[in-house]
Design a protein around this motif. Structure first.
Motif, PDB file in Angstrom:
ATOM      1  N   GLU A  70       0.842  -1.205   0.000  1.00 18.20           N
ATOM      2  CA  GLU A  70       0.000   0.000   0.000  1.00 18.20           C
ATOM      3  C   GLU A  70       0.874   1.250   0.000  1.00 18.20           C
ATOM      4  O   GLU A  70       0.608   2.213  -0.736  1.00 18.20           O
ATOM      5  N   ARG A  71       1.914   1.236   0.823  1.00 20.00           N
ATOM      6  CA  ARG A  71       2.820   2.389   0.902  1.00 20.00           C
ATOM      7  C   ARG A  71       3.478   2.631  -0.451  1.00 20.00           C
ATOM      8  O   ARG A  71       3.593   3.771  -0.905  1.00 20.00           O
TER       9      ARG A  71
ATOM     10  N   LEU B 175       1.060   4.368  -2.836  1.00 18.36           N
ATOM     11  CA  LEU B 175       0.953   5.792  -2.515  1.00 18.36           C
ATOM     12  C   LEU B 175       2.207   6.549  -2.941  1.00 18.36           C
ATOM     13  O   LEU B 175       2.121   7.622  -3.543  1.00 18.36           O
ATOM     14  N   ASN B 176       3.381   5.984  -2.657  1.00 21.13           N
ATOM     15  CA  ASN B 176       4.621   6.666  -3.014  1.00 21.13           C
ATOM     16  C   ASN B 176       4.811   6.771  -4.518  1.00 21.13           C
ATOM     17  O   ASN B 176       5.395   7.747  -5.002  1.00 21.13           O
TER      18      ASN B 176
ATOM     19  N   THR C 189      -7.792   7.762  -0.658  1.00 20.81           N
ATOM     20  CA  THR C 189      -7.289   6.786  -1.626  1.00 20.81           C
ATOM     21  C   THR C 189      -8.128   6.732  -2.897  1.00 20.81           C
ATOM     22  O   THR C 189      -7.686   6.180  -3.895  1.00 20.81           O
TER      23      THR C 189
ATOM     24  N   PHE D 283      -5.777   1.855  -6.656  1.00 19.36           N
ATOM     25  CA  PHE D 283      -5.367   1.519  -5.298  1.00 19.36           C
ATOM     26  C   PHE D 283      -6.132   0.303  -4.795  1.00 19.36           C
ATOM     27  O   PHE D 283      -7.345   0.251  -4.887  1.00 19.36           O
TER      28      PHE D 283
ATOM     29  N   LEU E 281      -0.777  13.078  -6.099  1.00 23.18           N
ATOM     30  CA  LEU E 281      -1.439  12.820  -4.829  1.00 23.18           C
ATOM     31  C   LEU E 281      -1.621  14.110  -4.042  1.00 23.18           C
ATOM     32  O   LEU E 281      -0.702  14.924  -3.945  1.00 23.18           O
TER      33      LEU E 281
ATOM     34  N   ILE F  32      -5.132  11.607   3.444  1.00 28.17           N
ATOM     35  CA  ILE F  32      -4.981  11.391   2.003  1.00 28.17           C
ATOM     36  C   ILE F  32      -6.054  10.397   1.573  1.00 28.17           C
ATOM     37  O   ILE F  32      -6.058   9.252   2.014  1.00 28.17           O
TER      38      ILE F  32
ATOM     39  N   LEU G 291      -6.627   7.568  -6.253  1.00 28.75           N
ATOM     40  CA  LEU G 291      -5.728   6.604  -6.879  1.00 28.75           C
ATOM     41  C   LEU G 291      -6.562   5.574  -7.604  1.00 28.75           C
ATOM     42  O   LEU G 291      -7.155   4.690  -6.977  1.00 28.75           O
TER      43      LEU G 291
END
Length: 93
Positions: A25-26, A29-30, A80, A86, A38, A78, A83
């Motif tokens: 997940e990280r 996001l990154n 999700t 995601f 983002l 943030i 995304l």
């Protein structure tokens, strides 16, 4: 993150419980942060990679953890949903 602290924390918006972000997940996001796509709930662009974070159990909001301290401000969350691909890892053991 201390399990006792995690047990009492909840999302200030939805009141849902939180869990630590997984490595996958990280990375999702990154990747979006590196791509410049983002933003926080307040509309501020997220420029720094996330080293540690908490996510609501429904996978909708992420809160950054900085130096071991969760940043639980509603406007700093943030979402999700911005995304497209995601996929929260909800089936954690």
């Amino acid at each position: 993150m201390d399990k006792r602290l995690l047990d009492i924390l909840c999302c200030p918006v939805s009141k849902r419980p939180l869990r630590p972000l997984t490595a996958g997940e990280r990375e999702q996001l990154n990747a979006a942060i590196r791509g410049g796509t983002l933003a926080t709930v307040a509309g501020e662009k997220v420029a720094e990679a996330i080293a540690e974070g908490l996510i609501t159990t429904d996978g909708q909001l992420v809160y950054r953890v900085e130096d071991g301290i969760p940043v639980m401000l509603p406007e700093a969350g943030i979402g999700t949903q911005q995304l497209g691909g995601f996929t929260p890892e909800t089936n954690r053991a």
